[in-house]
Design a protein around this motif. Sequence first.
Motif, PDB file in Angstrom:
ATOM      1  N   ALA A  38       0.839  -1.210   0.000  1.00 42.49           N
ATOM      2  CA  ALA A  38       0.000   0.000   0.000  1.00 42.49           C
ATOM      3  C   ALA A  38       0.871   1.257   0.000  1.00 42.49           C
ATOM      4  O   ALA A  38       0.673   2.194   0.767  1.00 42.49           O
ATOM      5  N   TYR A 116       0.479  -8.812  10.072  1.00 41.07           N
ATOM      6  CA  TYR A 116       0.091  -7.698   9.203  1.00 41.07           C
ATOM      7  C   TYR A 116       0.574  -6.364   9.761  1.00 41.07           C
ATOM      8  O   TYR A 116       0.350  -6.034  10.924  1.00 41.07           O
ATOM      9  N   ARG A 117       1.310  -5.613   8.963  1.00 39.09           N
ATOM     10  CA  ARG A 117       1.810  -4.262   9.223  1.00 39.09           C
ATOM     11  C   ARG A 117       2.957  -4.190  10.239  1.00 39.09           C
ATOM     12  O   ARG A 117       3.353  -3.089  10.629  1.00 39.09           O
ATOM     13  N   ASP A 160      -2.438   5.410   9.689  1.00 34.18           N
ATOM     14  CA  ASP A 160      -2.964   4.342   8.826  1.00 34.18           C
ATOM     15  C   ASP A 160      -2.346   2.991   9.178  1.00 34.18           C
ATOM     16  O   ASP A 160      -3.049   1.981   9.276  1.00 34.18           O
ATOM     17  N   VAL A 161      -1.026   2.978   9.365  1.00 36.96           N
ATOM     18  CA  VAL A 161      -0.337   1.721   9.658  1.00 36.96           C
ATOM     19  C   VAL A 161      -0.784   1.161  11.005  1.00 36.96           C
ATOM     20  O   VAL A 161      -1.108  -0.029  11.133  1.00 36.96           O
ATOM     21  N   TYR A 162      -0.810   2.012  12.017  1.00 41.24           N
ATOM     22  CA  TYR A 162      -1.228   1.559  13.342  1.00 41.24           C
ATOM     23  C   TYR A 162      -2.708   1.185  13.355  1.00 41.24           C
ATOM     24  O   TYR A 162      -3.108   0.246  14.055  1.00 41.24           O
ATOM     25  N   SER A 163      -3.536   1.911  12.619  1.00 40.25           N
ATOM     26  CA  SER A 163      -4.962   1.578  12.552  1.00 40.25           C
ATOM     27  C   SER A 163      -5.166   0.200  11.947  1.00 40.25           C
ATOM     28  O   SER A 163      -5.960  -0.602  12.450  1.00 40.25           O
ATOM     29  N   ASP A 164      -4.444  -0.069  10.870  1.00 35.71           N
ATOM     30  CA  ASP A 164      -4.543  -1.401  10.245  1.00 35.71           C
ATOM     31  C   ASP A 164      -4.119  -2.485  11.221  1.00 35.71           C
ATOM     32  O   ASP A 164      -4.739  -3.554  11.304  1.00 35.71           O
ATOM     33  N   TYR A 165      -3.042  -2.219  11.962  1.00 39.78           N
ATOM     34  CA  TYR A 165      -2.544  -3.227  12.906  1.00 39.78           C
ATOM     35  C   TYR A 165      -3.546  -3.459  14.036  1.00 39.78           C
ATOM     36  O   TYR A 165      -3.846  -4.606  14.404  1.00 39.78           O
ATOM     37  N   ASN A 167      -6.807  -2.792  14.097  1.00 33.02           N
ATOM     38  CA  ASN A 167      -8.036  -3.409  13.593  1.00 33.02           C
ATOM     39  C   ASN A 167      -7.866  -4.902  13.333  1.00 33.02           C
ATOM     40  O   ASN A 167      -8.821  -5.670  13.447  1.00 33.02           O
ATOM     41  N   ASN A 168      -6.644  -5.302  12.991  1.00 36.39           N
ATOM     42  CA  ASN A 168      -6.388  -6.705  12.663  1.00 36.39           C
ATOM     43  C   ASN A 168      -5.940  -7.514  13.874  1.00 36.39           C
ATOM     44  O   ASN A 168      -5.847  -8.744  13.790  1.00 36.39           O
ATOM     45  N   GLN A 255     -10.917   2.227  17.784  1.00 34.77           N
ATOM     46  CA  GLN A 255     -10.890   1.200  16.739  1.00 34.77           C
ATOM     47  C   GLN A 255     -10.698  -0.189  17.341  1.00 34.77           C
ATOM     48  O   GLN A 255     -11.319  -1.157  16.893  1.00 34.77           O
TER      49      GLN A 255
END
Length: 562
Positions: A38, A116-117, A160-165, A167-168, A255
């Motif tokens: 990304a 992920y991330r 964005d990176v921390y949010s993805d992490y 959330n996952n 989140q």
Amino acid sequence: MKAARSGTKDGLERTKIAVMRKVSFLQRKDQLGNEDDAGYLDVAVSEVKHPPPQLSPMPEGLTSHQVVRRHILGSIIQSERSYLESLRRILQEYHRPLMEADPRILSPRKIRPIFYRIREITQCHSMFQIALASRVAEWDSTEKIGDLFVASFSKSMVLDVYSDYVNNFTNAMALIKKACMSKPAFLEFLKKKQASSVDRITLYGLMVKPIQRFPQFILLLQDMLKNTPKGHVDRLPLQLALTELEVLAEKLNEQKRVADQIAETQQLARSVSDRLLSKQLNSEQGSLVLCETLIETVYGERGQVLKSKERKVFLFDDVLICANINVKGPPDISSLVPVGPKYTIKWSAPLQQVQVVEVGQEGSQSKDTLFQQSGAKRPSGTFTSGRAILGPPRLYQELQELQHDLSVVEEVTLLVGTLEGTYQNLNTTVAQDWCLALQRLIRIKEEQIQSANKCRLRLQVPGRPDKSGRPVSFMVVFNTPNPLSKISWVNRLHLAKIALREENSPGWLCGEDEGKTTAPFWYPLLACHMSVFATKSTERKVILLLLEHSPTEHDSSNSLIS
């Protein structure tokens, strides 16, 4: 494709046909084992060219504030070094060996979502460490660090990176748990890695650190700000850095909370035996409004607590569900990764038929309603003709009894004052002492009632009709963690029931959400409406809309009334 564009037109056409036919030699990026970056660029950071930050020896003549600030800076350096080492351990000790294992322990398709991330987060903090080293080297001349945090962590890429992490994260833990149960080799791999590590930390202990990182930064910068005098060059940058990090941490916490609730809802749906309710929970139409662990309490005939147990209560937009919590799991797995609770539904009820009953409001309930508990004992707050009110509602009954006794004693006091003779322990002074004692007991009872209402949520829930077809309800009593939690439950229940009214269906429209199928729950809800007529000088007819909405959500000015 790039080579075909630079070559002949015939070559480009052949490549297009090969793509359409899915020729095997044209593999997608994810089939080659590469992660979706990304826009992320992996840059190797050499510790030879960029050594870790190192604070020089403390010079002489520093003030007390300067000494404390140097110690806090040392804590920041040590904390960041330890954090970055933990991230690298995840990649070097777990991710890389799993990807390179032969034979395979897990397939790359299962490994990627677990980690992920992690690489992107490691890269962000590697860049931050380089900047931190530069700032530490010139600390004695600048004594400034707040602007470095602002520059490093206010970027949208970090969020964005921390949010993805975040959330996952719940999904990653579920994948690890599932892999431990289905792949003995993976479970053995995790055990060996933990046993061989110096600190005996598990993979979960390493992977939870990114979630804890920004709260740690906030605590360190708060200490730094407390020891930064007014007028110092670093004071304003520190305040800006704290604001940025607190906003970032709040977003990530929210989140994480939403992701956990979604996972809990999915876990709840898997335990439902009722097909209709299971379909309702798995559908995207129903939304989870609130869920929390509450203490259910059952009282005896004298108001004493018979038992109390934790329940998970789920408030959806049209149904209320109470579930039992089972946190037991295989000991060898639970020691490596949190197993998470399993839920079994105790009862569920349509939201429109659930009533909140405060202490002292029992008399307003219909006398034709039969209360009973699903079990041998009656719950708190139940009543039938000829029986006393049980549990906390008994406080209200005792208050009424004290008030009755006080009125009788006041009458007795007046009668005692008319006595002609003198009698031992029967005079106006003794009677007045009785009145004062009863007044003190009444005040104590009122305080007990007020305290009982602060954290006690009492719900009248519909049950199955009895043999004669009459409606049967039962009262459940939950203790909330704090008074604000109870207020939140009462308000959300009230708003959710308003949202189910016909005038609020299908919902309000908002310009920014045009095209979405589901209207968010927090938009203004129509509580009631009435016609207001203007004077004859104008031909307009004004309709007054009374709106209710949660004070913590979007303002009603954002809605579009059609």
